[in-house]
Design a protein around this motif. Structure first.
Motif, PDB file in Angstrom:
ATOM      1  N   LYS A 122     -14.802   6.456  -0.695  1.00  0.00           N
ATOM      2  CA  LYS A 122     -15.444   7.548  -0.318  1.00  0.00           C
ATOM      3  C   LYS A 122     -15.380   8.660  -1.367  1.00  0.00           C
ATOM      4  N   ARG A 123     -14.363   8.854  -2.144  1.00  0.00           N
ATOM      5  CA  ARG A 123     -14.056   9.575  -3.098  1.00  0.00           C
ATOM      6  C   ARG A 123     -15.294   9.430  -4.587  1.00  0.00           C
ATOM      7  N   SER A 126     -18.602  10.270  -3.206  1.00  0.00           N
ATOM      8  CA  SER A 126     -18.844  11.412  -2.929  1.00  0.00           C
ATOM      9  C   SER A 126     -19.089  12.342  -4.636  1.00  0.00           C
ATOM     10  N   LYS A 130     -22.440  14.244  -5.310  1.00  0.00           N
ATOM     11  CA  LYS A 130     -22.475  15.610  -5.730  1.00  0.00           C
ATOM     12  C   LYS A 130     -22.891  15.947  -6.979  1.00  0.00           C
TER      13      LYS A 130
END
Length: 344
Positions: A122-123, A126, A130
């Motif tokens: 997920k990181r 992300s 982003k």
């Protein structure tokens, strides 16, 4: 043909091999730590934001492999992070992304490997998503600065091929071009590896932006002829006083811009500001192989040429008109306003 430097689908990390552009368009898969590090070192993927994204995905993929072998430990994870971080020394986004993955590991490792691996994935995703948003914001924030400009000069490649989105410097150009179809871009070839010639010109034409390629040493004549109305470049690391590192050849353009009273803008996400670097003295400069220069001229190694081949140069803050970031425009005095922007 879609210009997407990095793709992550079905747990598979893929990139455009940028060493082959513009003659050949080839997608390659990075399915191992060694392949990712090789891709970064050999510039198959390059650009500070893109390197950071690759770092995050690579750490996730390797952690997942270690977990499947029941060998994911703090030590083995740290070894992966150190290997990734050592791939290139100057781009601060690489180290930022590695730190984000390390923070995620420390936070979720007590919850078991299943949750940990999920959170690492997920990181990484992300960070990628982003960056795409940051690129768009940079374009939106910076385009008013060149809305009445018809001729802008850029150096190296700070576009779609260097980021997870529309770019940094080129994002500003793309956004401005939406309202000013007369906008024309002069593109430095960017020796010795030709990122401007091979990548930026290719990318701009792909997006229907008029552009002209020039040799790096021809820029001065364009300034003298008053053909350049603004310069916009990216950055690989920015110190807290506004000194910054970018592709070799950036500093001479800054000198020319100041001499001819032309605005010199630096576009980068806020993550490119290095809180541990007070000034230019704290920015390491990567030295590249002499073969990158000698091979261009078909000069054999046996001739024993002495070669100076830094990947980046430093431009002091006094040459910068403003920094264009995803959170807004940072103007002088830089030492004060950079701290404010970073909420320090």
């Amino acid at each position: 043909m879609k210009l997407e430097a990095i793709s992550f689908k079905n747990n598979t990390l893929s990139i455009i091999d940028q060493t082959l552009l513009p003659q050949h368009f080839k997608i390659i898969t990075l399915d191992s730590l060694n392949k990712s590090i090789e891709a970064i070192k050999k510039l198959k993927v390059r650009g500070a934001p893109a390197i950071g994204i690759i770092a995050a995905y690579t750490i996730y993929i390797e952690a997942k492999k270690l977990s499947q072998k029941n060998s994911l430990t703090k030590r083995s994870f740290n070894d992966v992070c150190k290997s990734v971080a050592s791939s290139r020394p100057t781009a601060v986004n690489l180290f930022w992304a590695v730190r984000q993955m390390e923070i995620t590991f420390r936070k979720f490792s007590p919850n078991g490997n299943s949750i940990l691996i999920s959170e690492l994935k997920k990181r990484a995703i992300s960070i990628h998503k982003k960056d795409k948003i940051k690129c768009s914001k940079i374009g939106e924030n910076g385009s008013p600065l060149i809305k009445n400009v018809n001729n802008v000069l850029t150096h190296c490649n700070a576009g779609m091929l260097a980021t997870g989105g529309s770019g940094t410097a080129l994002s500003v150009i793309y956004e401005a071009h939406n309202s000013n179809k007369n906008l024309h871009v002069y593109v430095d070839e960017t020796r010795p590896l030709g990122q401007g010639a091979r990548l930026t010109y290719f990318e701009l034409k792909h997006n229907n932006v008029e552009c002209t390629l020039l040799s790096d040493n021809a820029a001065g004549s364009l300034f003298a002829q008053k053909e350049i109305e603004a310069v916009i470049v990216g950055a690989d690391r920015i110190a807290m006083n506004g000194d910054f590192a970018n592709k070799i050849g950036t500093f001479p353009l800054a000198v020319l811009a100041k001499t001819f009273n032309i605005p010199f803008y630096v576009a980068a996400p806020i993550t490119t500001f290095d809180q541990n670097a007070k000034s230019k003295e704290d920015i390491p400069i990567e030295m590249r192989s002499k073969k990158e220069i000698l091979s261009f001229w078909n000069i054999d190694d046996e001739l024993n040429y002495n070669v100076y081949n830094p990947a980046f140069d430093i431009t002091e803050s006094s040459y910068v008109s403003a920094f264009i970031t995803d959170i807004g425009i940072i103007k002088k005095p830089f030492t004060t306003n950079i701290k404010k922007s970073l909420q320090l």
